[in-house]
Enzyme design. Structure first.
Site, PDB file in Angstrom:
ATOM      1  N   LEU A  43       0.962  -1.177  -0.009  1.00 36.23           N
ATOM      2  CA  LEU A  43      -0.085  -0.074  -0.408  1.00 36.23           C
ATOM      3  C   LEU A  43       1.175   0.844   0.062  1.00 36.23           C
ATOM      4  O   LEU A  43       2.663   1.174   0.933  1.00 36.23           O
ATOM      5  CB  LEU A  43      -1.121   0.157   1.180  1.00 36.23           C
ATOM      6  CG  LEU A  43      -1.857  -0.533   1.616  1.00 36.23           C
ATOM      7  CD1 LEU A  43      -3.108  -1.084   2.634  1.00 36.23           C
ATOM      8  CD2 LEU A  43      -2.935  -0.737  -0.001  1.00 36.23           C
ATOM      9  N   ASP A  44       0.357   2.302  -0.160  1.00 38.76           N
ATOM     10  CA  ASP A  44       1.252   3.525  -0.472  1.00 38.76           C
ATOM     11  C   ASP A  44       1.461   3.827   0.826  1.00 38.76           C
ATOM     12  O   ASP A  44       0.585   3.398   1.075  1.00 38.76           O
ATOM     13  CB  ASP A  44       0.327   4.672  -1.392  1.00 38.76           C
ATOM     14  CG  ASP A  44       0.568   4.569  -2.742  1.00 38.76           C
ATOM     15  OD1 ASP A  44       1.086   3.449  -3.164  1.00 38.76           O
ATOM     16  OD2 ASP A  44      -0.439   5.039  -3.149  1.00 38.76           O
ATOM     17  N   LYS A  45       2.248   4.679   1.092  1.00 33.91           N
ATOM     18  CA  LYS A  45       3.020   5.274   2.542  1.00 33.91           C
ATOM     19  C   LYS A  45       1.683   6.042   3.003  1.00 33.91           C
ATOM     20  O   LYS A  45       1.569   5.593   4.245  1.00 33.91           O
ATOM     21  CB  LYS A  45       3.895   6.212   2.077  1.00 33.91           C
ATOM     22  CG  LYS A  45       4.063   7.160   3.817  1.00 33.91           C
ATOM     23  CD  LYS A  45       5.530   7.835   3.476  1.00 33.91           C
ATOM     24  CE  LYS A  45       5.769   8.521   4.853  1.00 33.91           C
ATOM     25  NZ  LYS A  45       6.429   9.938   4.592  1.00 33.91           N
TER      26      LYS A  45
END
Length: 373
Positions: A165-167
């Site tokens: 998942l993106d940050k």
């Protein structure tokens, strides 16, 4: 002892191994149009899958020759040079290190764990990062402390990691504890048997309550931190969205949506929703404003999100109300995850509610909408 690091970065979510570097290393001939450009800027523009950090490392290690001689990254090109990359980056061994970081574990057994990742935490350090503070506080580090042993297929940098998942995206991630589970989970991701559903808040109202964005995604040729539906080496990407709630507020029109993705491309939902005029709230990289401005004295403008500091300043000059809202992260949350357990083959499904900060932001918008009723 050092190790070879490929100059190209891996972006595929479901493939853990480093990319193949058997292809010939590139040679470029600068033209008159390139005169005045710094060497590192020139290379970043022509190597869309290579980070600026990786380019600078190549130059520092003498792996970039200009007219057959090593050069500095700051060299200003004249437009007549031949530029050759002669090798890959030599980097010190890098591996994840266990850290005592709080984790919300939704489920675990001997084969896997499902974790609710908070926004602000990166899943793992990148292969090109130096071993410093940027490699601290990762999800992998927290997992190693909690579970001690994970699947080794991802290597020492990404043990157990099957997808990411993106940050600034929160929500559910499944992690493999052994190699057998890892392989079976990767197979499910690759064959699109894993069902992932996200909750997002977007700007503006979609024309229909349901829709599908079927646009390939690749690296943006003008900005390598972004992906684009007109990007380089674009790959198939499919996202289905469904409107849950429409909000008319003093800050603009918003829609709370549910998004189900068939593929797992980098930034997929963010790119797809931004491409159809509905950027995710808080996602400034893909067109969302940093600040939402309420203009309560000009209600005819409610259809648009007034978003810049300059507009806020102009509102004050006009003597109008300039209340603002902002969100320090993207309003994007991986809410549901459905897959076949790698050992029993039974379907398992997990859910994670909206984090407190997103729920609180949503309630503020709902409350402001009531003032317009």
């Amino acid at each position: 002892m050092s190790r070879k690091v490929p100059i190209f970065d891996s972006e595929e979510l479901t493939e853990v191994p480093e990319p193949d570097m058997s292809e010939a290393l590139p040679v470029f001939n600068a033209s008159e149009e390139d005169a005045g450009l710094r060497l590192d800027h020139y290379l970043v523009a022509r190597l869309p899958n290579v980070s600026r950090v990786r380019v600078q490392q190549l130059v520092e290690q003498g792996k970039v020759l200009v007219n057959a001689r090593p050069a500095k990254a700051s060299l200003k090109l004249k437009g007549t040079e031949q530029i050759e990359i002669t090798g890959t980056v030599e980097a010190a061994p890098l591996k994840a290190v266990a850290e005592d970081i709080p984790l919300t574990v939704v489920f675990e057994d001997k084969d896997l764990a499902v974790v609710n990742k908070p926004a602000g935490m990166i899943v793992h350090a990148s292969a090109g990062s130096p071993d410093d503070a940027r490699n601290k506080g990762t999800l992998v580090n927290a997992l190693l402390f909690r579970f001690n042993k994970l699947s080794g297929l991802g290597g020492e940098l990404r043990p157990g990691i099957v997808h990411r998942l993106d940050k600034d995206t929160s929500g559910l991630i499944v992690v493999a504890k052994n190699d057998v589970a890892h392989r079976k989970l990767v197979e499910q991701f690759s064959s699109r048997q894993v069902h992932k559903t996200y909750i997002a808040l977007v700007h503006n109202w979609p024309k229909t309550d349901q829709g599908t964005v079927n646009e390939s995604i690749g690296r943006d040729p003008r900005n390598r931190t972004r992906m684009s539906t007109a990007g380089i080496d674009a790959r198939t990407a499919v996202s289905h969205y469904k409107v849950i709630e429409r909000l008319l507020t003093p800050y603009g029109r918003f829609a709370l949506i549910e998004v189900r993705i068939e593929t797992g491309r980098t930034h997929q939902i963010r790119v797809h929703m931004g491409s159809i005029g509905h950027p995710i709230v808080g996602d400034t990289l893909y067109g969302a404003p940093q600040i939402l401005l309420s203009n309560t004295l000009s209600r005819e403008r409610h259809g648009n999100a007034i978003s810049s500091r300059s507009e806020a300043k102009r509102a004050r000059v006009r003597g109008e109300s300039a209340a603002t809202l902002s969100l320090s992260r993207n309003f994007l949350h991986a809410a549901r995850l459905n897959f076949n357990h790698p050992k029993s083959a039974r379907v398992v499904e997990f859910e994670a509610p909206l984090p407190e900060e997103l729920q609180a932001f949503l309630e503020k918008l709902r409350h402001s909408a009531e003032s317009l009723a």
